[in-house]
Design an enzyme around this catalytic site. Structure first.
Site, PDB file in Angstrom:
ATOM      1  N   ASP A  13     116.003 -38.898  24.525  1.00  0.00           N
ATOM      2  CA  ASP A  13     117.108 -38.104  23.955  1.00  0.00           C
ATOM      3  C   ASP A  13     117.399 -38.461  22.494  1.00  0.00           C
ATOM      4  OD1 ASP A  13     117.460 -37.132  26.612  1.00  0.00           O
ATOM      5  OD2 ASP A  13     118.561 -38.959  27.057  1.00  0.00           O
ATOM      6  N   LYS A  16     114.097 -35.699  19.328  1.00  0.00           N
ATOM      7  CA  LYS A  16     112.698 -35.476  18.932  1.00  0.00           C
ATOM      8  C   LYS A  16     112.410 -33.990  18.737  1.00  0.00           C
ATOM      9  CE  LYS A  16     111.357 -37.558  22.680  1.00  0.00           C
ATOM     10  NZ  LYS A  16     112.642 -38.116  23.129  1.00  0.00           N
ATOM     11  N   GLY A  17     113.033 -33.146  19.594  1.00  0.00           N
ATOM     12  CA  GLY A  17     112.777 -31.704  19.533  1.00  0.00           C
ATOM     13  C   GLY A  17     113.061 -31.157  18.151  1.00  0.00           C
ATOM     14  N   GLY A  40     114.160 -32.974  28.190  1.00  0.00           N
ATOM     15  CA  GLY A  40     114.954 -31.827  27.760  1.00  0.00           C
ATOM     16  C   GLY A  40     115.017 -31.849  26.252  1.00  0.00           C
ATOM     17  N   HIS A  41     114.331 -30.917  25.616  1.00  0.00           N
ATOM     18  CA  HIS A  41     114.305 -30.906  24.153  1.00  0.00           C
ATOM     19  C   HIS A  41     115.162 -29.760  23.640  1.00  0.00           C
ATOM     20  CE1 HIS A  41     110.269 -33.277  23.988  1.00  0.00           C
ATOM     21  NE2 HIS A  41     111.286 -33.987  24.393  1.00  0.00           N
ATOM     22  N   GLN A 227     110.645 -38.313  26.478  1.00  0.00           N
ATOM     23  CA  GLN A 227     111.352 -39.565  26.799  1.00  0.00           C
ATOM     24  C   GLN A 227     111.274 -40.520  25.593  1.00  0.00           C
ATOM     25  OE1 GLN A 227     108.897 -38.596  29.566  1.00  0.00           O
ATOM     26  NE2 GLN A 227     110.566 -37.251  30.042  1.00  0.00           N
ATOM     27  N   ARG A 308     125.750 -39.824  29.413  1.00  0.00           N
ATOM     28  CA  ARG A 308     124.837 -40.892  28.995  1.00  0.00           C
ATOM     29  C   ARG A 308     125.616 -42.168  28.697  1.00  0.00           C
ATOM     30  NH1 ARG A 308     122.014 -36.731  24.967  1.00  0.00           N
ATOM     31  NH2 ARG A 308     120.670 -35.670  26.464  1.00  0.00           N
TER      32      ARG A 308
HETATM   33  P1  IMP Z   1     112.159 -39.838  36.013  1.00  0.00           P
HETATM   34  O1  IMP Z   1     111.390 -39.653  34.738  1.00  0.00           O
HETATM   35  O2  IMP Z   1     112.829 -38.598  36.490  1.00  0.00           O
HETATM   36  O3  IMP Z   1     111.325 -40.511  37.082  1.00  0.00           O
HETATM   37  O4  IMP Z   1     113.351 -40.872  35.728  1.00  0.00           O
HETATM   38  C1  IMP Z   1     113.103 -42.259  35.416  1.00  0.00           C
HETATM   39  C2  IMP Z   1     114.087 -42.767  34.368  1.00  0.00           C
HETATM   40  O5  IMP Z   1     113.794 -42.149  33.130  1.00  0.00           O
HETATM   41  C3  IMP Z   1     115.555 -42.440  34.668  1.00  0.00           C
HETATM   42  O6  IMP Z   1     116.360 -43.489  34.161  1.00  0.00           O
HETATM   43  C4  IMP Z   1     115.793 -41.174  33.847  1.00  0.00           C
HETATM   44  O7  IMP Z   1     117.151 -41.005  33.516  1.00  0.00           O
HETATM   45  C5  IMP Z   1     114.945 -41.481  32.627  1.00  0.00           C
HETATM   46  N1  IMP Z   1     114.472 -40.272  31.936  1.00  0.00           N
HETATM   47  C6  IMP Z   1     113.454 -39.467  32.303  1.00  0.00           C
HETATM   48  N2  IMP Z   1     113.301 -38.482  31.421  1.00  0.00           N
HETATM   49  C7  IMP Z   1     114.204 -38.680  30.463  1.00  0.00           C
HETATM   50  C8  IMP Z   1     114.508 -38.000  29.234  1.00  0.00           C
HETATM   51  O8  IMP Z   1     113.857 -37.020  28.840  1.00  0.00           O
HETATM   52  N3  IMP Z   1     115.538 -38.515  28.518  1.00  0.00           N
HETATM   53  C9  IMP Z   1     116.212 -39.624  28.895  1.00  0.00           C
HETATM   54  N4  IMP Z   1     115.958 -40.290  30.005  1.00  0.00           N
HETATM   55  C10 IMP Z   1     114.964 -39.818  30.792  1.00  0.00           C
END
Ligand code: IMP
Length: 435
Positions: A13, A16-17, A40-41, A227, A308
């Protein structure tokens, strides 16, 4: 020209988008190489907000080819929704979108598995995943026997494969879920995925060959990380991580493009820190400061809407991830969120069991015991979201950015003070040659 990468250096978060969107101006191809619809971008163009999760942000520029490579786990329903949503808003999606036939596909059993078998680590703390089936799909990829790739959907054997996997998953999930689990119907899933496959067919191809050809022909390719590096499955705060290599080291394995084509890596950071989900976060501020950051920064998950966790900038963590990702330059986003704080803290070291460390601990239990050592910098009162040149920033804001650069060990090339393309400042024209 060659490859440029944009990688998040915190827990995701980092905006980056927006940075990818700015850089697409000088790139012909934008690539998503890991993760899935957990990302989520958000991109804002002329006041219009676009939320993308699987399609690269480059889709908003007509002449850019967008590529999703085999390192991504793809939920066909999600990407089709995204395509439909973009088309409804007049964005062209056609031969500018290419999906790898090597991409692993998310099926209903992955979502069910995540719902029924909560991802907890040994002592019971939840990882707090996004519930998008990401971990179960990557696990099936690695164990291989019950994995299905996008290319498999076009083979005659697919019905047989789905049938035998569903039998196996029904048995397993039935044991775990009991009355809470309704057995999956292989024929219905097959029918639905055949429809998805038909619709996606014009986009499916060998993206590895496409990218290697493009790079050999000197085309400019932009790699869009999802991520952040602290969530990298191998190098992040394991086990509180995602299931892919979300730091710079994941680019080659995810896309099939060797490192020698990667000429520039831009590390994106927020001017503070956030984290969603479980796991240690040494600079977390569960107080008024954290609330200020959450409210001003609208710090709620793009995908899950979870609030968050917010805290001060952690220079120990970011120096680690910047080195790990081979970062050449930093983009500092959301600087405007810090306005009106009387003072701003930056973590410059950790104290663990009375020892002062400036390196990032490899074990999460050590990180959980780390007490941050802060340096305090003066804040600024002025609203800065209208600033368009670094010289327009209050001296305290400039000093803050300079200090982050010094502590992380990389030059700051971009500073962002709001979601719009216009709310961006460049230290030089090295990254973006503006018209
Ligand atoms: P998963 O990727 O859904 O397996 O989640 C694993 C961990 O990564 C969790 O703590 C999520 O909140 C975090 N996470 C996954 N994708 C994102 C993202 O795009 N932004 C922030 N945190 C993420």
């Amino acid at each position: 020209m060659a490859g440029t990468a944009v990688v998040g250096l915190q827990w995701g978060d980092e905006a980056k988008g927006k940075i990818v969107d700015l850089l697409t101006e000088q790139h012909e191809i934008v690539v998503r190489y890991q993760g899935g619809a957990n990302a989520g971008h958000t991109v804002v163009v002329a006041g219009e907000t676009y939320k993308l999760s699987l399609i690269p942000s480059g889709i908003l520029r007509r002449n850019v080819r967008c590529v999703v490579t085999g390192g991504v786990v793809l939920n066909p329903a999600t990407i089709l929704d995204e395509i439909d949503g973009l088309r409804r808003r007049g964005v062209f999606v056609g031969d500018n979108l290419m999906l790898s036939d090597r991409t692993h596909v998310i099926f209903p059993w992955h979502l069910e598995e995540e719902r029924l078998i909560h991802q907890r680590v040994a002592d019971g703390e939840a990882i707090g995943t996004t519930m998008r089936g990401i971990g179960p799909c990557y696990r099936d990829k690695v164990t291989r026997s019950s994995a299905i790739r996008l290319g498999d959907l076009y083979r005659p054997s697919i019905l047989q494969r789905i049938t035998s996997i569903v039998a196996e998953k029904n048995a397993l999930l039935g044991l775990k879920g009991g009355a809470d689990f309704k057995p999956l119907d292989a024929a219905a899933i097959h029918r639905q995925y055949q429809q998805f496959a038909e619709r996606l067919k014009p986009h499916v191809g060998d993206t590895t060959a496409f990218l290697l050809d493009a790079l050999e022909q000197d085309k400019a390719v932009l790699f869009e990380g999802a991520q952040g590096a602290l969530l990298d499955v191998d190098h992040g705060t394991f086990p509180f991580v995602t299931s892919s290599n979300s730091s710079g080291v994941g680019i080659s394995s995810g896309s099939g493009v060797p490192g020698r084509y990667l000429k520039r890596v831009i590390g994106v950071v927020k001017a503070y820190s956030t984290r969603v989900g479980g796991g240690p976060f040494p600079t977390e501020q569960p107080n008024d400061v954290g609330e200020h950051l959450r409210q001003r920064g609208n710090e709620y998950g793009t995908v899950t809407r979870r609030p968050r966790r917010c805290g001060w900038f952690d220079a120990v963590a970011v120096r680690y991830t910047a080195r790990l990702s081979g970062v050449d330059a930093l983009a500092v986003a959301l600087l405007d969120v810090l306005s009106e704080l009387p003072e701003i803290k930056v973590c410059i070291a950790y104290e663990i069991d009375g020892r002062r460390l400036t390196t990032f601990p490899s074990h999460v239990e050590d990180l959980a015991r780390a007490a941050p050592v802060y340096e305090t910098l003066p804040g600024w009162r002025a609203e800065i979201s209208a600033c368009r040149r670094l010289a327009d920033l209050p001296p305290e804001a400039r000093a803050y950015v300079d200090r982050l650069s010094q502590l992380v060990g990389a030059p700051v090339e971009i500073v962002s003070v709001g979601p719009d393309r216009e709310q961006t400042m460049f230290a030089s024209d090295r990254l973006i040659r503006r018209a």
